[in-house]
Write a protein that holds these residues in place. Structure first.
Motif, short mmCIF file in Angstrom:
data_model
loop_
_atom_site.label_atom_id
_atom_site.label_comp_id
_atom_site.label_asym_id
_atom_site.label_seq_id
_atom_site.Cartn_x
_atom_site.Cartn_y
_atom_site.Cartn_z
N MET A 1 -6.61 5.06 1.24
CA MET A 1 -6.20 5.59 2.54
C MET A 1 -6.75 4.70 3.65
N PRO A 2 -5.94 4.45 4.70
CA PRO A 2 -6.45 3.66 5.84
C PRO A 2 -7.67 4.35 6.46
N ALA A 3 -8.58 3.55 6.98
CA ALA A 3 -9.84 4.07 7.53
C ALA A 3 -9.60 5.07 8.67
N SER A 4 -8.64 4.82 9.53
CA SER A 4 -8.39 5.72 10.66
C SER A 4 -7.88 7.08 10.17
N HIS A 5 -7.03 7.07 9.14
CA HIS A 5 -6.52 8.33 8.59
C HIS A 5 -7.65 9.09 7.86
N ARG A 6 -8.45 8.34 7.14
CA ARG A 6 -9.57 8.95 6.41
C ARG A 6 -10.54 9.60 7.39
N THR A 7 -10.86 8.91 8.48
CA THR A 7 -11.78 9.45 9.50
C THR A 7 -11.20 10.72 10.12
N ALA A 8 -9.91 10.69 10.44
CA ALA A 8 -9.26 11.87 11.03
C ALA A 8 -9.28 13.04 10.04
N ALA A 9 -9.00 12.75 8.77
CA ALA A 9 -8.99 13.81 7.75
C ALA A 9 -10.38 14.40 7.56
N ILE A 10 -11.39 13.54 7.56
CA ILE A 10 -12.77 14.01 7.39
C ILE A 10 -13.19 14.86 8.58
N ILE A 11 -12.84 14.43 9.78
CA ILE A 11 -13.18 15.21 10.99
C ILE A 11 -12.50 16.58 10.94
N PHE A 12 -11.22 16.60 10.55
CA PHE A 12 -10.50 17.87 10.43
C PHE A 12 -11.20 18.79 9.41
N CYS A 13 -11.56 18.22 8.26
CA CYS A 13 -12.24 19.02 7.23
C CYS A 13 -13.57 19.56 7.73
N LEU A 14 -14.31 18.74 8.46
CA LEU A 14 -15.60 19.19 8.98
C LEU A 14 -15.44 20.30 10.03
N ILE A 15 -14.38 20.23 10.82
CA ILE A 15 -14.11 21.31 11.79
C ILE A 15 -13.81 22.61 11.05
N ILE A 16 -12.98 22.54 10.02
CA ILE A 16 -12.64 23.74 9.24
C ILE A 16 -13.89 24.27 8.52
N ILE A 17 -14.73 23.37 8.01
CA ILE A 17 -15.98 23.79 7.37
C ILE A 17 -16.88 24.49 8.39
N GLY A 18 -16.93 23.97 9.62
CA GLY A 18 -17.71 24.61 10.68
C GLY A 18 -17.21 26.02 10.97
N ILE A 19 -15.89 26.18 11.05
CA ILE A 19 -15.31 27.51 11.27
C ILE A 19 -15.64 28.43 10.09
N SER A 20 -15.61 27.88 8.87
CA SER A 20 -15.95 28.67 7.68
C SER A 20 -17.40 29.15 7.74
N ILE A 21 -18.28 28.28 8.19
CA ILE A 21 -19.70 28.66 8.32
C ILE A 21 -19.87 29.78 9.34
N ILE A 22 -19.12 29.69 10.44
CA ILE A 22 -19.17 30.75 11.45
C ILE A 22 -18.70 32.08 10.85
N LEU A 23 -17.64 32.04 10.05
CA LEU A 23 -17.15 33.27 9.40
C LEU A 23 -18.17 33.84 8.43
N ILE A 24 -18.83 32.97 7.67
CA ILE A 24 -19.85 33.42 6.72
C ILE A 24 -21.01 34.08 7.47
N ILE A 25 -21.44 33.47 8.56
CA ILE A 25 -22.54 34.03 9.36
C ILE A 25 -22.13 35.37 9.97
#
Length: 185
Positions: free
Chosen positions: A42-66
C-alpha cells in the motif's frame, strides 16, 4: 413495569451495549491497524490515512468502553445505596459516604444523578439535614364488605425483585417498593 425499574434496566442494557460495541469495534479496528502497518504494498499516504482512521475509531471504542463501565459502576453504587438505606435505615449522606468510602460531595452528586435518572422513585435530597428522603407509598387495601372489623396488623418483610431493597408492608396487602417503585410480590 415501573418507570424506576425501567430506568435501571435501560441503563444496565445501555452499559452492556456500550461495552460490547466498544470491545468489538475496537478489536476489529486494532487488527486492521496492524494489517495496514504491515502492508508494504500500500502507498505510504494511503497507509497513514488508514492507520489514522483506525486510531480514531479505536479512540471512539475506548470512549464507549469507559462510558459502559461508568454506567455499570453507577448501578452497582445504586444497589449499595439501596441496601444501606433499606436494610440499615441509613439516610444521612455523611454516613452513606463514610460507609462507602466516598466523599460527601461524591455521594451527594451521585444521589442527585440517580434521582434525576429516576433510579429512586419519590425521593429527594434534603439540603438542610443532608439526607436522602424517600417518601413512603401507600399500600392499597383489600376490598372488604360493609361490616367493619378490627384487623390485627401483621407486618411482613419483602425483598424487592427490582433493586434488592427490604420493604415492610402489612400482610395481605399489595404495595410497591418504596425505593424503586417496583411491585412487591
Amino acid at each position: 413495569m415501573n418507570f424506576s425499574k425501567a430506568a435501571i434496566v435501560s441503563h444496565m442494557i445501555l452499559g452492556k451495549i456500550f461495552s460490547i460495541i466498544g470491545y468489538t469495534v475496537g478489536s476489529f479496528f486494532l487488527l486492521c491497524c496492524f494489517i495496514f502497518v504491515s502492508d508494504n504494498d500500500m502507498p505510504a499516504s494511503h497507509r497513514t490515512a488508514a492507520i489514522i482512521f483506525c486510531l480514531i475509531i479505536i479512540g471512539i471504542s475506548i470512549i464507549l468502553i469507559i462510558k459502559g463501565a461508568k454506567i455499570k459502576r453507577l448501578i452497582g453504587r445504586f444497589k449499595t445505596y439501596v441496601n444501606l438505606i433499606s436494610i440499615e435505615n441509613i439516610t444521612s449522606i455523611e454516613t452513606i459516604a463514610s460507609r462507602t468510602s466516598q466523599s460527601i460531595d461524591f455521594v451527594n452528586a451521585d444521589m442527585k444523578i440517580m434521582i434525576d435518572r429516576k433510579f429512586f422513585e419519590n425521593a429527594y435530597l434534603d439540603t438542610k439535614t443532608n439526607e436522602i428522603i424517600i417518601s413512603k407509598q401507600n399500600a392499597t387495601t383489600p376490598q372488604s364488605s360493609n361490616n367493619v372489623q378490627a384487623i390485627t396488623t401483621e407486618i411482613e418483610t419483602v425483598i424487592c425483585s427490582g433493586c434488592g431493597a427490604l420493604n415492610s408492608r402489612q400482610k395481605g396487602l399489595t404495595s410497591s417498593c418504596e425505593y424503586c417503585g417496583s411491585p412487591l410480590k
